[in-house]
Design an enzyme around this catalytic site. Structure first.
Site, mmCIF file in Angstrom:
data_model
loop_
_atom_site.group_PDB
_atom_site.id
_atom_site.type_symbol
_atom_site.label_atom_id
_atom_site.label_comp_id
_atom_site.label_asym_id
_atom_site.label_seq_id
_atom_site.Cartn_x
_atom_site.Cartn_y
_atom_site.Cartn_z
ATOM 1 N N LYS A 76 0.865 -1.182 0.000
ATOM 2 C CA LYS A 76 0.000 0.000 0.000
ATOM 3 C C LYS A 76 0.906 1.238 0.000
ATOM 4 O O LYS A 76 1.944 1.238 0.670
ATOM 5 C CB LYS A 76 -0.899 -0.038 1.232
ATOM 6 C CG LYS A 76 -1.908 1.108 1.325
ATOM 7 C CD LYS A 76 -2.857 0.937 2.521
ATOM 8 C CE LYS A 76 -3.876 2.061 2.626
ATOM 9 N NZ LYS A 76 -4.812 1.888 3.755
ATOM 10 N N SER A 151 -9.994 2.218 3.019
ATOM 11 C CA SER A 151 -9.059 2.948 2.203
ATOM 12 C C SER A 151 -8.113 2.069 1.394
ATOM 13 O O SER A 151 -7.556 2.536 0.406
ATOM 14 C CB SER A 151 -8.210 3.877 3.084
ATOM 15 O OG SER A 151 -7.378 3.140 3.947
ATOM 16 N N SER A 175 -10.384 -0.210 7.092
ATOM 17 C CA SER A 175 -9.739 -0.028 5.785
ATOM 18 C C SER A 175 -9.087 -1.277 5.202
ATOM 19 O O SER A 175 -8.655 -1.258 4.049
ATOM 20 C CB SER A 175 -8.680 1.074 5.864
ATOM 21 O OG SER A 175 -9.283 2.332 5.908
#
Lengths: 489, 95
Positions: A76, A151, A175
């Site tokens: 990420k 997210s 998330s």
């Protein structure tokens, strides 16, 4: 080759079925072909990946390979990667080439893993749909008109689209678990403090936790074995024994008690999804688990408490983005205040600015007791609910989300509607507990595409091994985790 | 509770955020909605409840007072917007 799990790739590399360079090249080609559609990557580091793969193959030839040597994955874009753009999906950091590696990144490097690049996300991890990214939204591989969740939407979509077998992600209010549910994959958020936050760009420091996105619980165990470490550089990281998470995957679950919180099985949840979740729980009963209804009476206070604590901490954390030492700086600042205000006003997107302002307000003189202190007290009430529940049950199960993946644009104009997306996931972050989402069914969307449904497993503190054991046993008995979006099968 | 537009301008100033004047109304609406959501907290009875700062109630670890990091100023300043002779440059602060 792209359908292989981390565990299969590790076995194939050990058996000499193919080299790390071959599988790395094959996935890079696939990313180039398909990711124009999904937009799950912000940066693809092809050259570095092939160099890492070559080094891994040489290490194997020299007889020094371990479980992760040469296995591809991706990070990420919230984890700092030395010499590689680390944008946090923000214009503010769109020129930030990190000068060091996050502890999580160096753990994977040391294990011999091959990183294919950096994955898209909501800006500074603030969002539940991946629509707040400066680099554009990510498409859900099951239906490209829908969001992948957020997210960690890029991590979830890349794993679901078989672009990578596993990815790192972070979870501050859901998330990891919500996008895992929307994309039909396995997502694990460990106990707060299990994984180092050093080099993981901070959003809300008392809630943020790094975790895994994979297709199977077995792969998640393999990733957590690398990610979890005691790190003196993170003062909130916990110094506690780290088990081999793969060692207990095959334990029997006979006699375990599963708690079903009545507040999480509400009438307004779609009947079809509720049925899928209940069917999944019945599967555990077939394996010898018992079920007990429980109550978590302060559940309704979780979202209000979160939207004080998280914005307050984000307003403090993001004050470092000031246009002075790194990141975006406005043109021709007139004075220092103009430099701060325009750099920040231009660098941050709408949702980030909203949260900074809510936080600044909640922390300002005269409001601190009513907001921040009250929220921290409510947080303890929420934690105590779980502490009481775990005296009676071994694990708690619920739906991960109130609905399947929604359409892009559906909730962007109403921040509060977006916040309610995390209604089943947020309480765990406030309490610091580990949670996992595994695919447990599908519902038909209007238009025809099947959409995955997620089952959330909530564990007691540091009980990740039990969650992974339960997830693995479920995945031995069912094949929801093997289902792929129609275009990709 | 409803925020006034002047309060929105004041919060933006406190947070050092430049907000376009024509967007103040939109922020006013959204921030008011968020604060309405948050106001449910006031219904909770928290008398005598200790605020929770760390989920595991951990305390700050101490370490030996020894140098562990080396100076990497040049390395870190390669990503700075403006530097001169090892200093970060900003507009004149003191007249």
């Amino acid at each position: 080759m792209h359908n292989k799990t981390i565990a299969q790739i590790a076995r194939d590399l050990a058996a000499g079925e193919y080299s790390s360079v071959e599988i790395t090249q094959s996935l890079l080609t696939r990313i180039e072909q398909l990711d124009k559609t999904y937009n799950s990557f912000i940066t693809v580091t092809a050259e570095q990946a092939l160099a890492q793969a070559k080094a891994a193959d040489e290490q194997r030839a020299a007889g020094n390979a371990n479980a992760w040597t040469g296995v591809p994955m991706a990070h990420k874009d919230i984890f700092c990667t030395n010499g590689v753009l680390t944008s946090c999906a923000s214009k503010m950091l769109s020129n930030f080439v990190a000068p060091y590696d996050a502890t999580v990144v160096s753990n994977f490097n040391q294990a011999g893993a091959v990183s294919l690049g950096k994955l898209n996300m909501d800006e500074f991890a603030m969002g539940s749909s991946n629509e707040s990214s400066y680099y554009g939204g990510v498409k859900n591989p099951w239906d490209i008109e829908r969001v992948p969740g957020g997210s960690s939407g890029g991590s979830a979509a890349a794993v679901a689209a078989r672009l990578v077998p596993g990815a790192t992600a972070t979870d501050t209010g859901g998330s990891i678990r919500q996008p895992a549910a929307f994309c039909g994959i396995t997502g694990l958020k460990p106990t707060y403090g299990r994984v180092s936050r050093w080099g993981m760009i901070a959003f809300a420091s008392s809630l943020d936790q790094g975790g895994t996105m994979t297709r199977t619980a077995e792969d998640s165990a393999m990733m957590l074995n690398v990610m979890a470490s005691f790190d003196p550089k993170d003062s909130t990281c916990v110094d506690q024994d780290i088990p081999d998470y793969t060692a207990t995957l095959n334990n029997s679950i006979e006699g375990l008690t599963i708690g079903l919180p009545k507040e999480y099985f509400r009438d307004d949840l779609s009947a079809e999804m509720q049925q899928q979740v209940r069917d999944a729980i019945a599967e555990f009963e077939k394996m010898g688990a018992k079920v007990k209804e429980i109550s978590l009476p302060n559940t309704h206070l979780a979202i209000p408490a979160y939207y004080v604590v998280a914005p307050a901490e984000c307003s403090a954390n993001l004050s470092r983005m000031d246009g002075v030492r790194f990141g975006h700086r406005c043109e021709n600042p007139q004075d220092i205040n103009d430099l701060y205000k325009r750099s920040r006003g231009e660098g941050f997107g709408e949702e980030v600015k909203r949260r900074i302002m809510v936080g600044a307000y909640a922390l300002s003189a005269g409001f601190y007791d009513a907001y921040y202190k009250q929220a921290q007290q409510v947080r303890r009430l929420i934690k105590n609910d779980f502490v009481e529940a775990f005296k009676e049950v071994d694990v708690i199960m619920s739906p991960t989300t109130p609905s399947p993946a929604f359409k892009a644009g559906e909730k962007t104009s109403d921040p509060v509607a977006m916040y309610l997306e995390d209604i089943f996931t947020i309480a765990l972050n406030l309490a610091g507990l580990p949670g996992m989402s595994i695919p447990c069914g599908q519902v038909a969307a209007e238009g025809g595409n099947p959409l995955p449904v997620g089952l959330q497993l909530i564990g007691n503190y540091f009980d990740e091994a039990r969650l992974l054991n339960l997830g693995h046993q479920f995945q031995q008995a069912t094949d929801w985790h093997q289902q792929a979006p129609a275009d990709l099968a | 509770m409803a925020l006034e537009q002047d309060q929105v301008r004041n919060i933006a100033e406190l947070a050092r955020l430049q907000i376009d004047e024509n967007q103040i109304g939109e922020y006013q609406k959204n921030l008011t909605n968020i604060l309405d959501l948050v106001d449910q907290l006031s219904t909770a009875d928290t008398t005598g409840v200790e605020p929770m700062a760390h989920p595991l109630d951990a305390v700050q670890r101490l370490r030996a007072d020894a140098v562990t990091e080396s100076n990497q100023r040049e390395h870190f300043q390669t990503i700075a917007p403006a530097t001169d002779n090892g200093h970060y440059l900003v507009p004149r602060v003191i007249e």
